[in-house]
Scaffold this motif. Sequence first.
Motif, PDB file in Angstrom:
ATOM      1  N   ASP A 546       0.830  -1.210   0.000  1.00  0.00           N
ATOM      2  CA  ASP A 546       0.000   0.000   0.000  1.00  0.00           C
ATOM      3  C   ASP A 546       0.863   1.257   0.000  1.00  0.00           C
ATOM      4  O   ASP A 546       0.558   2.235  -0.697  1.00  0.00           O
ATOM      5  CB  ASP A 546      -0.932   0.011   1.212  1.00  0.00           C
ATOM      6  CG  ASP A 546      -2.025  -1.047   1.123  1.00  0.00           C
ATOM      7  OD1 ASP A 546      -2.266  -1.561   0.006  1.00  0.00           O
ATOM      8  OD2 ASP A 546      -2.629  -1.354   2.176  1.00  0.00           O
ATOM      9  N   ARG A 547       1.940   1.245   0.796  1.00  0.00           N
ATOM     10  CA  ARG A 547       2.824   2.415   0.845  1.00  0.00           C
ATOM     11  C   ARG A 547       3.522   2.624  -0.495  1.00  0.00           C
ATOM     12  O   ARG A 547       3.709   3.755  -0.942  1.00  0.00           O
ATOM     13  CB  ARG A 547       3.846   2.265   1.971  1.00  0.00           C
ATOM     14  CG  ARG A 547       3.225   2.347   3.363  1.00  0.00           C
ATOM     15  CD  ARG A 547       4.272   2.582   4.432  1.00  0.00           C
ATOM     16  NE  ARG A 547       5.122   1.417   4.644  1.00  0.00           N
ATOM     17  CZ  ARG A 547       4.874   0.465   5.525  1.00  0.00           C
ATOM     18  NH1 ARG A 547       3.771   0.505   6.264  1.00  0.00           N
ATOM     19  NH2 ARG A 547       5.712  -0.547   5.689  1.00  0.00           N
ATOM     20  N   ALA A 548       3.914   1.531  -1.142  1.00  0.00           N
ATOM     21  CA  ALA A 548       4.546   1.639  -2.459  1.00  0.00           C
ATOM     22  C   ALA A 548       3.586   2.235  -3.474  1.00  0.00           C
ATOM     23  O   ALA A 548       3.948   3.125  -4.256  1.00  0.00           O
ATOM     24  CB  ALA A 548       5.035   0.265  -2.920  1.00  0.00           C
ATOM     25  N   ASP A 549       2.354   1.765  -3.482  1.00  0.00           N
ATOM     26  CA  ASP A 549       1.359   2.286  -4.423  1.00  0.00           C
ATOM     27  C   ASP A 549       1.095   3.767  -4.187  1.00  0.00           C
ATOM     28  O   ASP A 549       0.962   4.553  -5.138  1.00  0.00           O
ATOM     29  CB  ASP A 549       0.057   1.488  -4.300  1.00  0.00           C
ATOM     30  CG  ASP A 549       0.180   0.076  -4.853  1.00  0.00           C
ATOM     31  OD1 ASP A 549       1.109  -0.174  -5.648  1.00  0.00           O
ATOM     32  OD2 ASP A 549      -0.651  -0.770  -4.482  1.00  0.00           O
ATOM     33  N   ALA A 550       1.020   4.176  -2.919  1.00  0.00           N
ATOM     34  CA  ALA A 550       0.766   5.586  -2.602  1.00  0.00           C
ATOM     35  C   ALA A 550       1.935   6.463  -3.051  1.00  0.00           C
ATOM     36  O   ALA A 550       1.734   7.566  -3.590  1.00  0.00           O
ATOM     37  CB  ALA A 550       0.525   5.754  -1.111  1.00  0.00           C
ATOM     38  N   ALA A 551       3.165   5.979  -2.853  1.00  0.00           N
ATOM     39  CA  ALA A 551       4.331   6.750  -3.285  1.00  0.00           C
ATOM     40  C   ALA A 551       4.392   6.853  -4.799  1.00  0.00           C
ATOM     41  O   ALA A 551       4.759   7.898  -5.357  1.00  0.00           O
ATOM     42  CB  ALA A 551       5.609   6.114  -2.742  1.00  0.00           C
ATOM     43  N   LEU A 552       4.040   5.787  -5.495  1.00  0.00           N
ATOM     44  CA  LEU A 552       3.999   5.840  -6.958  1.00  0.00           C
ATOM     45  C   LEU A 552       2.962   6.843  -7.444  1.00  0.00           C
ATOM     46  O   LEU A 552       3.207   7.613  -8.381  1.00  0.00           O
ATOM     47  CB  LEU A 552       3.682   4.459  -7.531  1.00  0.00           C
ATOM     48  CG  LEU A 552       4.838   3.481  -7.670  1.00  0.00           C
ATOM     49  CD1 LEU A 552       4.333   2.154  -8.193  1.00  0.00           C
ATOM     50  CD2 LEU A 552       5.901   4.043  -8.610  1.00  0.00           C
ATOM     51  N   ALA A 553       1.814   6.848  -6.807  1.00  0.00           N
ATOM     52  CA  ALA A 553       0.770   7.805  -7.196  1.00  0.00           C
ATOM     53  C   ALA A 553       1.240   9.234  -6.965  1.00  0.00           C
ATOM     54  O   ALA A 553       0.957  10.131  -7.775  1.00  0.00           O
ATOM     55  CB  ALA A 553      -0.516   7.522  -6.431  1.00  0.00           C
ATOM     56  N   ALA A 554       1.972   9.466  -5.880  1.00  0.00           N
ATOM     57  CA  ALA A 554       2.474  10.809  -5.595  1.00  0.00           C
ATOM     58  C   ALA A 554       3.486  11.265  -6.637  1.00  0.00           C
ATOM     59  O   ALA A 554       3.609  12.464  -6.911  1.00  0.00           O
ATOM     60  CB  ALA A 554       3.093  10.850  -4.206  1.00  0.00           C
ATOM     61  N   ALA A 555       4.211  10.320  -7.226  1.00  0.00           N
ATOM     62  CA  ALA A 555       5.172  10.651  -8.287  1.00  0.00           C
ATOM     63  C   ALA A 555       4.537  10.627  -9.667  1.00  0.00           C
ATOM     64  O   ALA A 555       5.185  10.975 -10.657  1.00  0.00           O
ATOM     65  CB  ALA A 555       6.345   9.667  -8.246  1.00  0.00           C
ATOM     66  N   GLY A 556       3.281  10.215  -9.736  1.00  0.00           N
ATOM     67  CA  GLY A 556       2.666   9.915 -11.027  1.00  0.00           C
ATOM     68  C   GLY A 556       2.475  11.102 -11.935  1.00  0.00           C
ATOM     69  O   GLY A 556       2.592  10.971 -13.166  1.00  0.00           O
ATOM     70  N   ASP A 557       2.193  12.275 -11.397  1.00  0.00           N
ATOM     71  CA  ASP A 557       1.907  13.424 -12.252  1.00  0.00           C
ATOM     72  C   ASP A 557       3.120  13.793 -13.094  1.00  0.00           C
ATOM     73  O   ASP A 557       3.014  13.983 -14.306  1.00  0.00           O
ATOM     74  CB  ASP A 557       1.465  14.615 -11.402  1.00  0.00           C
ATOM     75  CG  ASP A 557       1.077  15.805 -12.262  1.00  0.00           C
ATOM     76  OD1 ASP A 557       0.132  15.669 -13.065  1.00  0.00           O
ATOM     77  OD2 ASP A 557       1.715  16.863 -12.145  1.00  0.00           O
ATOM     78  N   VAL A 558       4.291  13.892 -12.457  1.00  0.00           N
ATOM     79  CA  VAL A 558       5.510  14.231 -13.196  1.00  0.00           C
ATOM     80  C   VAL A 558       5.842  13.143 -14.206  1.00  0.00           C
ATOM     81  O   VAL A 558       6.167  13.411 -15.366  1.00  0.00           O
ATOM     82  CB  VAL A 558       6.682  14.447 -12.226  1.00  0.00           C
ATOM     83  CG1 VAL A 558       7.991  14.591 -12.987  1.00  0.00           C
ATOM     84  CG2 VAL A 558       6.434  15.684 -11.373  1.00  0.00           C
ATOM     85  N   ALA A 559       5.777  11.883 -13.772  1.00  0.00           N
ATOM     86  CA  ALA A 559       6.140  10.771 -14.653  1.00  0.00           C
ATOM     87  C   ALA A 559       5.222  10.694 -15.869  1.00  0.00           C
ATOM     88  O   ALA A 559       5.673  10.429 -16.985  1.00  0.00           O
ATOM     89  CB  ALA A 559       6.100   9.455 -13.872  1.00  0.00           C
ATOM     90  N   ALA A 560       3.929  10.934 -15.670  1.00  0.00           N
ATOM     91  CA  ALA A 560       2.987  10.865 -16.790  1.00  0.00           C
ATOM     92  C   ALA A 560       3.156  12.056 -17.719  1.00  0.00           C
ATOM     93  O   ALA A 560       3.052  11.919 -18.944  1.00  0.00           O
ATOM     94  CB  ALA A 560       1.559  10.817 -16.255  1.00  0.00           C
ATOM     95  N   ARG A 561       3.444  13.233 -17.151  1.00  0.00           N
ATOM     96  CA  ARG A 561       3.540  14.452 -17.960  1.00  0.00           C
ATOM     97  C   ARG A 561       4.835  14.475 -18.782  1.00  0.00           C
ATOM     98  O   ARG A 561       4.846  14.875 -19.941  1.00  0.00           O
ATOM     99  CB  ARG A 561       3.461  15.674 -17.060  1.00  0.00           C
ATOM    100  CG  ARG A 561       3.410  16.998 -17.807  1.00  0.00           C
ATOM    101  CD  ARG A 561       3.146  18.155 -16.865  1.00  0.00           C
ATOM    102  NE  ARG A 561       4.214  18.343 -15.895  1.00  0.00           N
ATOM    103  CZ  ARG A 561       4.098  18.112 -14.594  1.00  0.00           C
ATOM    104  NH1 ARG A 561       2.950  17.667 -14.105  1.00  0.00           N
ATOM    105  NH2 ARG A 561       5.114  18.306 -13.773  1.00  0.00           N
ATOM    106  N   ASP A 562       5.946  14.076 -18.186  1.00  0.00           N
ATOM    107  CA  ASP A 562       7.239  14.086 -18.879  1.00  0.00           C
ATOM    108  C   ASP A 562       8.018  12.841 -18.496  1.00  0.00           C
ATOM    109  O   ASP A 562       8.756  12.839 -17.511  1.00  0.00           O
ATOM    110  CB  ASP A 562       8.032  15.345 -18.526  1.00  0.00           C
ATOM    111  CG  ASP A 562       9.226  15.536 -19.464  1.00  0.00           C
ATOM    112  OD1 ASP A 562       9.588  14.582 -20.169  1.00  0.00           O
ATOM    113  OD2 ASP A 562       9.783  16.650 -19.495  1.00  0.00           O
ATOM    114  N   PRO A 563       7.841  11.758 -19.235  1.00  0.00           N
ATOM    115  CA  PRO A 563       8.462  10.481 -18.860  1.00  0.00           C
ATOM    116  C   PRO A 563       9.982  10.542 -18.727  1.00  0.00           C
ATOM    117  O   PRO A 563      10.561   9.739 -17.992  1.00  0.00           O
ATOM    118  CB  PRO A 563       8.050   9.544 -20.003  1.00  0.00           C
ATOM    119  CG  PRO A 563       6.823  10.156 -20.579  1.00  0.00           C
ATOM    120  CD  PRO A 563       6.982  11.640 -20.429  1.00  0.00           C
TER     121      PRO A 563
END
Length: 657
Positions: A546-563
């Motif tokens: 669960d903690r891993a998924d939450a951390a990935l989601a927190a990083a998701g905006d940058v990663a999705a916008r500019d891979p």
Amino acid sequence: MPNRLAHSTSPYLLQHRDNPVDWQEWGPEAFEEARRRDVPVLLSVGYAACHWCHVMAHESFEDEDVARAVNADFVAVKVDREERPDIDAVYMAATTALTGHGGWPMTCFLTPDGDPFFAGTYFPRPQFLQLLSGVTSAWSDQRDRVLDSGAHIAERLRELSAPVTGHPLTAEVLETAVERLRGQFDHAAAGFGGAPKFPPSMVLEFLLRHHARTGSADALSMARATCAAMARGGMYDQLGGGFARYSVDARWVVPHFEKMLYDNAQLLRVHTHLWRATGDPLARRVALETSEFLLRDLRTAEGGFASALDADTDGVEGLTYAWTPAQLVEVLGEDDGRRAADLLSVTRAGTFEHGTSTLQLLEDPDDPEWWAATRSTLLAARRGRPQPGRDDKVVTSWNGLAVAALAETGSILGEPSLVAAAEACAEFVVSTHLVDGRLRRTSREGAVGAAVGVADDYGNLAEGLLALHQATGAARWLQVARDLLDTATERFAAQDGGFHDTSDDAEQLFTRPRSAADNAEPSGQSALAGALLTCAALTGDPAMRDRADAALAAAGDVAARDPRFGGWALAVAEAAVAGPLQVAVVGAGPEADALLEVVRRSPSPGLVLAHGEPDAPGVPLLEQRPLVEGRPAAYVCRGFVCDAPVTDVEGLSAALR
């Protein structure tokens, strides 16, 4: 007389100990002095292998006129960005906000409270003297305006570190990321974007994992072409192995010559995984040569790995590495010298500076035995030249990356000496850098430094220890990694499920740094997300997942916008989407080794491996996993749903497919 840096443990700071500038280290004493003298703080941030840091040092910080101006009107503070990445992060954010770009050396002017009010990077001596004069005048004549400006900048940067809205990195987002990377791909020279061109290590890992999960030919093609272009160009050391920091041109011909541990550790892992995916002999050769470079040139007496080799030698960039046709003839003789010049693209006009050339190996030699002997001869001759300096501090985070790379390369390529080197490094870092349950950032010559560990120290070291556990089967490394991740969760967690770069009890700067972007190395947030995900699969701990998924989601905006600036977050997300695929191999001997080889050749990004005797203490995946009719066996589980155990290579291969 040496200044106040003379007793530092940082090689970068020690380079400045004889400057006439009265430098001191970062600390409350410096800011108290600034308040007492009623002057601003001049903050200069760099690192030991930085070419332009050396240039500014020679032009300005060794100059008596500059020193008089600085010492009279400022408190001068010098920071090694590699030792204090937290200070570097917050003031680099200010520099970028004020100027639109960043880099090193970084030059900031601060109020005695630490608020930045002016910032820049490299300044030539005449401009720097003008700047010192201008800042002094502004501090004297426009004090209120300067203080208001610093307070406004600090407040704005604090706002930018507020909690973020989560953006889950789903399979659809990962597919879109590949499409965006395809649009930025350089089809002529490989890599992404134009000059200067940096090694996209984490993006390459993402592409390889995406190919492994989906079969995407595009993802594999971009990764393979980029690896080949880098490995055949001048950015790769064709004689000694290992990669330079970046290429100043778009075709990978001329490098910026410093060689960093974090680049080489990550690129070693990428080339090993590329060989696993394709069987490409070039990838295997580069992986083994880069391993040799790490062990020969960066390993310290204590078993850790030094941070970098300098860009300059005796103040000249590339002096150690560049060649002329005449120099090749002098070492090899007329015929072999000309042959080597043709093979390595060493021309009379030169591809670098002053008629010298970098070495490229654009095609495989037609006589491998001749090339092996020639390479050895040239490398021996090069060792007789002046050599670049070595920044010999051991950084926790980067040594974690090296442990992961060496452990995986050794186990996948069947090189047990590399696994042994990884284990020796882990032993040193854990025994020296882990003090009272908390990590320190660096050590030098076996003595641990005072700087506390940041998030990427915990994440990357845990990642390395988990890879080492899977390579060796030793339960100790799993336990230490789990403890580190528990500490990181307690001390670095943010309200939105992500992670701050600094702990809740670390020194409080004007803002608490937090990076959602992966740059030259994984951000602390994505490093912790990856280690948490792997540890969750190895232990069956749902809270960690669960903690891993939450951390990935927190990083998701940058990663999705500019891979390109979310490579590791995307790579971790591939593992999250694909896994967990848990494999336990019980037993010992040749039959168990054959099963382990099959598992290690699997490219599945979600796969984790445990191996050893049934019910080995401290290894959850081996619990209640007996031998089958006295024979070693493999247990394969997907998402905690397990298949029947298999005892033969063919059955295991089918189960993993």
